[in-house]
Scaffold this motif. Sequence first.
Motif, PDB file in Angstrom:
ATOM      1  N   VAL A 146      25.380 -26.334  15.575  1.00  5.40           N
ATOM      2  CA  VAL A 146      25.340 -27.845  15.436  1.00  5.40           C
ATOM      3  C   VAL A 146      25.788 -28.585  16.423  1.00  5.40           C
ATOM      4  O   VAL A 146      27.138 -28.501  16.838  1.00  5.40           O
ATOM      5  N   VAL A 147      25.181 -29.504  17.053  1.00  6.08           N
ATOM      6  CA  VAL A 147      25.445 -30.489  18.109  1.00  6.08           C
ATOM      7  C   VAL A 147      25.194 -31.957  17.356  1.00  6.08           C
ATOM      8  O   VAL A 147      24.036 -32.045  17.101  1.00  6.08           O
ATOM      9  N   ALA A 148      25.890 -32.890  17.378  1.00  5.97           N
ATOM     10  CA  ALA A 148      25.825 -34.245  16.959  1.00  5.97           C
ATOM     11  C   ALA A 148      26.410 -35.229  17.806  1.00  5.97           C
ATOM     12  O   ALA A 148      27.311 -34.990  18.551  1.00  5.97           O
ATOM     13  N   TRP A 149      25.307 -36.253  17.962  1.00  2.00           N
ATOM     14  CA  TRP A 149      25.830 -37.292  18.950  1.00  2.00           C
ATOM     15  C   TRP A 149      25.556 -38.738  18.339  1.00  2.00           C
ATOM     16  O   TRP A 149      24.661 -38.903  17.592  1.00  2.00           O
ATOM     17  N   SER A 150      26.518 -39.364  18.711  1.00  2.00           N
ATOM     18  CA  SER A 150      26.459 -40.704  18.375  1.00  2.00           C
ATOM     19  C   SER A 150      26.684 -40.899  16.876  1.00  2.00           C
ATOM     20  O   SER A 150      27.284 -40.285  15.991  1.00  2.00           O
ATOM     21  N   MET A 151      25.573 -41.707  15.924  1.00  3.16           N
ATOM     22  CA  MET A 151      25.373 -41.857  14.429  1.00  3.16           C
ATOM     23  C   MET A 151      25.062 -40.395  13.921  1.00  3.16           C
ATOM     24  O   MET A 151      25.404 -40.118  12.803  1.00  3.16           O
ATOM     25  N   GLY A 152      24.679 -39.382  14.793  1.00  2.70           N
ATOM     26  CA  GLY A 152      24.384 -38.198  14.206  1.00  2.70           C
ATOM     27  C   GLY A 152      25.598 -37.362  13.633  1.00  2.70           C
ATOM     28  O   GLY A 152      25.450 -36.449  12.785  1.00  2.70           O
ATOM     29  N   VAL A 153      26.608 -37.728  14.389  1.00  2.00           N
ATOM     30  CA  VAL A 153      28.002 -37.182  13.763  1.00  2.00           C
ATOM     31  C   VAL A 153      28.402 -37.294  12.626  1.00  2.00           C
ATOM     32  O   VAL A 153      28.588 -36.561  11.648  1.00  2.00           O
ATOM     33  N   ASN A 205      30.709 -38.407  21.365  1.00  2.00           N
ATOM     34  CA  ASN A 205      30.571 -39.883  21.107  1.00  2.00           C
ATOM     35  C   ASN A 205      30.111 -40.357  20.012  1.00  2.00           C
ATOM     36  O   ASN A 205      29.462 -41.102  19.684  1.00  2.00           O
ATOM     37  N   GLY A 206      30.526 -39.614  18.667  1.00  2.00           N
ATOM     38  CA  GLY A 206      30.568 -40.376  17.444  1.00  2.00           C
ATOM     39  C   GLY A 206      31.792 -39.890  16.719  1.00  2.00           C
ATOM     40  O   GLY A 206      32.581 -39.198  16.897  1.00  2.00           O
ATOM     41  N   THR A 207      32.093 -40.695  15.490  1.00  2.00           N
ATOM     42  CA  THR A 207      32.969 -40.479  14.610  1.00  2.00           C
ATOM     43  C   THR A 207      32.496 -40.452  13.154  1.00  2.00           C
ATOM     44  O   THR A 207      31.291 -40.606  12.819  1.00  2.00           O
ATOM     45  N   GLU A 258      16.755 -48.654   9.472  1.00  2.00           N
ATOM     46  CA  GLU A 258      17.589 -47.609   9.778  1.00  2.00           C
ATOM     47  C   GLU A 258      19.056 -48.201   9.621  1.00  2.00           C
ATOM     48  O   GLU A 258      19.889 -47.742   9.239  1.00  2.00           O
ATOM     49  N   LEU A 259      19.396 -48.975  10.615  1.00  2.00           N
ATOM     50  CA  LEU A 259      20.515 -49.456  10.629  1.00  2.00           C
ATOM     51  C   LEU A 259      21.178 -50.272   9.479  1.00  2.00           C
ATOM     52  O   LEU A 259      22.388 -50.027   9.121  1.00  2.00           O
ATOM     53  N   PHE A 260      20.141 -50.781   8.817  1.00  2.00           N
ATOM     54  CA  PHE A 260      20.769 -51.369   7.548  1.00  2.00           C
ATOM     55  C   PHE A 260      21.038 -50.291   6.391  1.00  2.00           C
ATOM     56  O   PHE A 260      21.905 -50.471   5.775  1.00  2.00           O
ATOM     57  N   GLN A 261      20.306 -49.273   6.548  1.00  2.00           N
ATOM     58  CA  GLN A 261      20.594 -48.141   5.567  1.00  2.00           C
ATOM     59  C   GLN A 261      21.842 -47.402   5.903  1.00  2.00           C
ATOM     60  O   GLN A 261      22.648 -47.107   5.039  1.00  2.00           O
ATOM     61  N   ILE A 262      22.125 -47.237   7.172  1.00  2.00           N
ATOM     62  CA  ILE A 262      23.294 -46.743   7.483  1.00  2.00           C
ATOM     63  C   ILE A 262      24.597 -47.764   7.076  1.00  2.00           C
ATOM     64  O   ILE A 262      25.560 -47.096   6.473  1.00  2.00           O
ATOM     65  N   SER A 263      24.253 -49.005   7.260  1.00  2.00           N
ATOM     66  CA  SER A 263      25.409 -50.068   6.743  1.00  2.00           C
ATOM     67  C   SER A 263      25.608 -49.719   5.159  1.00  2.00           C
ATOM     68  O   SER A 263      26.540 -49.631   4.931  1.00  2.00           O
ATOM     69  N   LYS A 264      24.461 -49.336   4.302  1.00  2.00           N
ATOM     70  CA  LYS A 264      24.791 -49.241   3.069  1.00  2.00           C
ATOM     71  C   LYS A 264      25.527 -47.827   2.595  1.00  2.00           C
ATOM     72  O   LYS A 264      26.389 -47.639   1.831  1.00  2.00           O
ATOM     73  N   LEU A 265      25.184 -47.011   3.615  1.00  2.00           N
ATOM     74  CA  LEU A 265      25.762 -45.481   3.101  1.00  2.00           C
ATOM     75  C   LEU A 265      27.305 -45.802   3.574  1.00  2.00           C
ATOM     76  O   LEU A 265      28.221 -45.219   2.794  1.00  2.00           O
ATOM     77  N   CYS A 266      27.613 -46.533   4.559  1.00  2.00           N
ATOM     78  CA  CYS A 266      28.977 -46.638   4.882  1.00  2.00           C
ATOM     79  C   CYS A 266      29.866 -47.462   3.746  1.00  2.00           C
ATOM     80  O   CYS A 266      30.843 -46.899   3.655  1.00  2.00           O
ATOM     81  N   LYS A 267      29.172 -48.244   3.054  1.00  2.00           N
ATOM     82  CA  LYS A 267      29.893 -48.941   2.190  1.00  2.00           C
ATOM     83  C   LYS A 267      29.786 -48.276   0.924  1.00  2.00           C
ATOM     84  O   LYS A 267      30.607 -48.785  -0.023  1.00  2.00           O
ATOM     85  N   SER A 268      28.953 -47.146   0.616  1.00  2.00           N
ATOM     86  CA  SER A 268      28.907 -46.902  -0.694  1.00  2.00           C
ATOM     87  C   SER A 268      29.581 -45.406  -0.906  1.00  2.00           C
ATOM     88  O   SER A 268      29.733 -44.916  -1.896  1.00  2.00           O
ATOM     89  N   ALA A 269      29.775 -44.992   0.155  1.00  2.00           N
ATOM     90  CA  ALA A 269      30.787 -43.573   0.239  1.00  2.00           C
ATOM     91  C   ALA A 269      31.674 -43.587   1.263  1.00  2.00           C
ATOM     92  O   ALA A 269      31.910 -44.291   2.137  1.00  2.00           O
ATOM     93  N   CYS A 270      32.893 -43.185   0.937  1.00  2.00           N
ATOM     94  CA  CYS A 270      34.140 -42.870   1.748  1.00  2.00           C
ATOM     95  C   CYS A 270      33.712 -41.886   2.813  1.00  2.00           C
ATOM     96  O   CYS A 270      32.913 -41.171   2.694  1.00  2.00           O
ATOM     97  N   ALA A 271      34.464 -41.751   3.895  1.00  2.00           N
ATOM     98  CA  ALA A 271      34.401 -40.914   4.958  1.00  2.00           C
ATOM     99  C   ALA A 271      34.701 -39.406   4.677  1.00  2.00           C
ATOM    100  O   ALA A 271      35.649 -39.328   3.922  1.00  2.00           O
ATOM    101  N   GLY A 272      33.472 -38.841   4.759  1.00  2.00           N
ATOM    102  CA  GLY A 272      33.803 -37.227   4.384  1.00  2.00           C
ATOM    103  C   GLY A 272      33.606 -36.482   5.707  1.00  2.00           C
ATOM    104  O   GLY A 272      32.980 -36.903   6.642  1.00  2.00           O
ATOM    105  N   ASN A 273      33.606 -35.045   5.439  1.00  2.00           N
ATOM    106  CA  ASN A 273      33.138 -34.227   6.307  1.00  2.00           C
ATOM    107  C   ASN A 273      33.121 -32.837   5.838  1.00  2.00           C
ATOM    108  O   ASN A 273      33.836 -32.223   5.161  1.00  2.00           O
ATOM    109  N   THR A 274      31.556 -32.427   5.947  1.00  2.00           N
ATOM    110  CA  THR A 274      31.369 -31.019   5.415  1.00  2.00           C
ATOM    111  C   THR A 274      31.632 -29.923   6.636  1.00  2.00           C
ATOM    112  O   THR A 274      31.443 -28.819   6.224  1.00  2.00           O
TER     113      THR A 274
END
Length: 217
Positions: free
Chosen positions: A61-68, A89-91, A149-165
Amino acid sequence: MRQVFLKKDGTERLLLFFAGWGMDERPFLDLNPSCDFMVCFDYLSMDFDAGLVRGYDRIDVVAWSMGVFAASRLDVLDRLAVFSSTAFNGTLYPIDDRKGIPECVFTGTLRNISPDAMSRFDRRMCNKSSLQIYRQNHPGRTIDSLREELFQISKLCKSACAGNTLSWNHVYIGDSDLIIPTANQKAAWQDYGYNVLKDCGHYSHDVLKWLIEDGNR
């Protein structure tokens, strides 16, 4: 999300690439790893068809920017043969004043999306050498699709705490990132360890080529 094979030769290994916001497959068509290659983009939906990538002995897996962020939210990756994961370049905190894009900047981008605004965004995202390459292979997305897409990303960030699989094996940070501030990326990854790339903006064609074709995995 969209999942597109850019190379499918029936190899036992797959390079699974999660691109950033606003992308399609076009900026990555010239990348040519020595294995099968799939690019994922458009996070209007986080649905991922695992059936398309089952059967591989090894997935990198390689992830860049919002893909991370997108890759980090996919529990299904835990059930696949992921061998390594590399973030560039993503967090895990895409909207965060200390560990991601400052909230006021993200909100301003969302409110002011237009062709002119995206042209300015491209210039901030790329250094001079990458900008010309990026413009020659620019994504064919509409302004409405970028906004949605950007609006949906903002909703995802507000509805879920940061996680990492994923257990991120390699993290690379550009020292000249004007989209996700370099200092914020360093804060986000301080417990993981990271490598800083000199003279590297948010989008670097050379770095992506290296990570996808020859990366240290």
